[in-house]
Motif scaffolding. Structure first.
Motif, short mmCIF file in Angstrom:
data_model
loop_
_atom_site.label_atom_id
_atom_site.label_comp_id
_atom_site.label_asym_id
_atom_site.label_seq_id
_atom_site.Cartn_x
_atom_site.Cartn_y
_atom_site.Cartn_z
N LEU A 76 0.82 -1.21 0.00
CA LEU A 76 0.00 0.00 0.00
C LEU A 76 0.86 1.26 0.00
O LEU A 76 0.62 2.20 -0.75
N ASP A 79 2.71 1.71 -3.30
CA ASP A 79 1.87 2.25 -4.36
C ASP A 79 1.88 3.77 -4.35
O ASP A 79 1.89 4.42 -5.40
N GLN A 80 1.88 4.37 -3.16
CA GLN A 80 1.88 5.82 -3.07
C GLN A 80 3.24 6.41 -3.44
O GLN A 80 3.33 7.49 -4.00
N HIS A 83 4.05 4.64 -7.40
CA HIS A 83 2.97 4.65 -8.38
C HIS A 83 2.61 3.23 -8.83
O HIS A 83 2.31 2.98 -9.99
N GLY A 84 2.66 2.27 -7.91
CA GLY A 84 2.18 0.94 -8.20
C GLY A 84 3.06 0.12 -9.11
O GLY A 84 2.57 -0.76 -9.80
N ARG A 154 -3.46 -2.93 -9.41
CA ARG A 154 -2.96 -1.89 -8.50
C ARG A 154 -3.02 -0.51 -9.16
O ARG A 154 -2.21 0.36 -8.87
N GLN A 235 -5.36 6.08 3.63
CA GLN A 235 -5.19 5.16 2.51
C GLN A 235 -6.36 5.23 1.53
O GLN A 235 -6.61 4.27 0.81
N ARG A 237 -6.72 6.76 -1.24
CA ARG A 237 -6.33 6.68 -2.65
C ARG A 237 -6.11 5.24 -3.10
O ARG A 237 -6.15 4.95 -4.29
N ARG A 238 -5.86 4.34 -2.15
CA ARG A 238 -5.59 2.96 -2.52
C ARG A 238 -6.81 2.07 -2.34
O ARG A 238 -6.68 0.86 -2.18
N TRP A 239 -8.01 2.65 -2.36
CA TRP A 239 -9.20 1.84 -2.18
C TRP A 239 -9.36 0.77 -3.27
O TRP A 239 -9.87 -0.33 -2.96
N THR A 241 -7.06 -1.11 -4.63
CA THR A 241 -6.21 -2.24 -4.24
C THR A 241 -6.83 -3.01 -3.08
O THR A 241 -6.85 -4.24 -3.07
#
Length: 322
Positions: A76, A79-80, A83-84, A154, A235, A237-239, A241
């Motif tokens: 997680l 990813d931030q 950028h995944g 992702r 988190q 922004r990573r919903w 994933t």
């Protein structure tokens, strides 16, 4: 303060129903439950004992998560920061530059991990059947392959096929809840499905569909809150994933159809399916958060308590409206 405490059986009952996809029916005395289809119905809870039990479980799990380890190297957080694009060895979790090298058309060579000396991702050459078997065996390697190394899962939006599977699981949950609602009404001596009153087929279906959708969204929100608690950072922004992890790890819910097709008198069968769904979600969350199984289980309990609390609120509002 002591007067607000409830007997232990209420907390045990609520905890079991929080973790369970089926009704808990082995309580000698009447204990209210917020699950549709349970013979101890939410309408029999004028003192909101279910809400108090759920809030207690939610607070205890949240307090425990505040002591959890912060993992900046989790997928997680990666990813931030990247950028995944981060890929890892499915065996040890260490980052790798690439998973395989292409030598001509149809010929690849798997990359060997520099840390554990194993193939970085053996599932590149495995088919879906092998991956499904490993998911049943709760191997974290297959979840690292699906949730970390499959970059299409992702992205900034949920992958199309995962979204379709998520919608299918919600619709399937409508069917299961409808079956359990009829069973619970039969145990209470009620012929009508919703709150002991007569409603049309469309109203019944839309209501159960609404409950299932709220359950899914509340579970996602609970896991995102647990992730923010563990990572000490939001988190939202990573919903996609997190949603992918929940959808992929909910494969055990499909096996619940066996309870509808065939009548199982053995009480342990639904409990086995409930345990399968809980442990598979804990395994997926553990891989995504890069935490141990114990902390992942606490996060899942927190998310499920949040889901059940939202479910309880919807039922109370619906009972008040109708």
């Amino acid at each position: 303060m002591a007067a607000a405490l409830l007997p232990l059986k209420y907390y045990v009952h609520t905890l079991i129903c929080t973790l369970s996809a089926t009704s808990f029916k082995s309580v000698r005395d009447a204990v209210s439950c917020n699950r549709i289809g349970c013979e101890c119905h939410v309408l029999d809870d004028p003192q909101q004992r279910v809400a108090l039990s759920l809030l207690t479980i939610l607070l205890i799990a949240g307090a425990a998560l505040s002591f959890g380890p912060k993992t900046p190297d989790s997928p997680l957080m990666a990813d931030q920061q990247q950028h995944g694009t981060k890929q890892v060895c499915v065996e040890c979790g260490h980052p790798v530059a690439h998973l395989f090298t292409v030598y001509g058309a149809g010929h690849i060579r798997l990359t060997q991990c520099a840390h554990c000396k194993c193939f970085a991702d053996k599932y590149v050459e495995h088919d879906v059947v092998i991956m499904f078997i490993d998911m049943l065996l709760h191997k974290p390697q297959v979840y690292r392959h699906l949730l970390v190394n499959r970059l299409e899962f992702r992205q900034a939006s949920i992958e199309r096929n995962v979204g379709k599977l998520g919608v299918l699981l919600v619709l399937f949950n409508v069917y299961i809840d409808w079956f359990r609602l009829e069973e619970g009404g039969r145990l209470r001596g009620q012929r009508e499905l919703l709150f002991g009153r007569q409603h049309s087929f469309a109203v019944q279906y839309v209501f159960i569909l609404l409950c299932s959708a709220v359950d899914a969204l509340a579970l996602l929100a609970g896991v995102l809150a647990a992730a923010a608690w563990l990572q000490r950072a939001p988190q939202l922004r990573r919903w996609p994933t997190v949603a992918t992890a929940l959808v992929v790890s909910s494969f055990g819910k499909v096996l619940m159809i066996l309870l509808v097709i065939w009548e199982y008198n053995e009480s342990y069968f639904p409990w086995l399916l409930d345990a399968l769904q809980f442990t598979s979600q804990a395994t997926a969350v553990g891989v995504l958060f890069a935490v141990s199984s114990a902390w992942a289980a606490v996060a899942v309990v927190f998310a499920m308590a949040a889901k059940q609390l939202a479910h309880y609120v919807v039922l109370c509002l619906a009972a008040w409206v109708v």
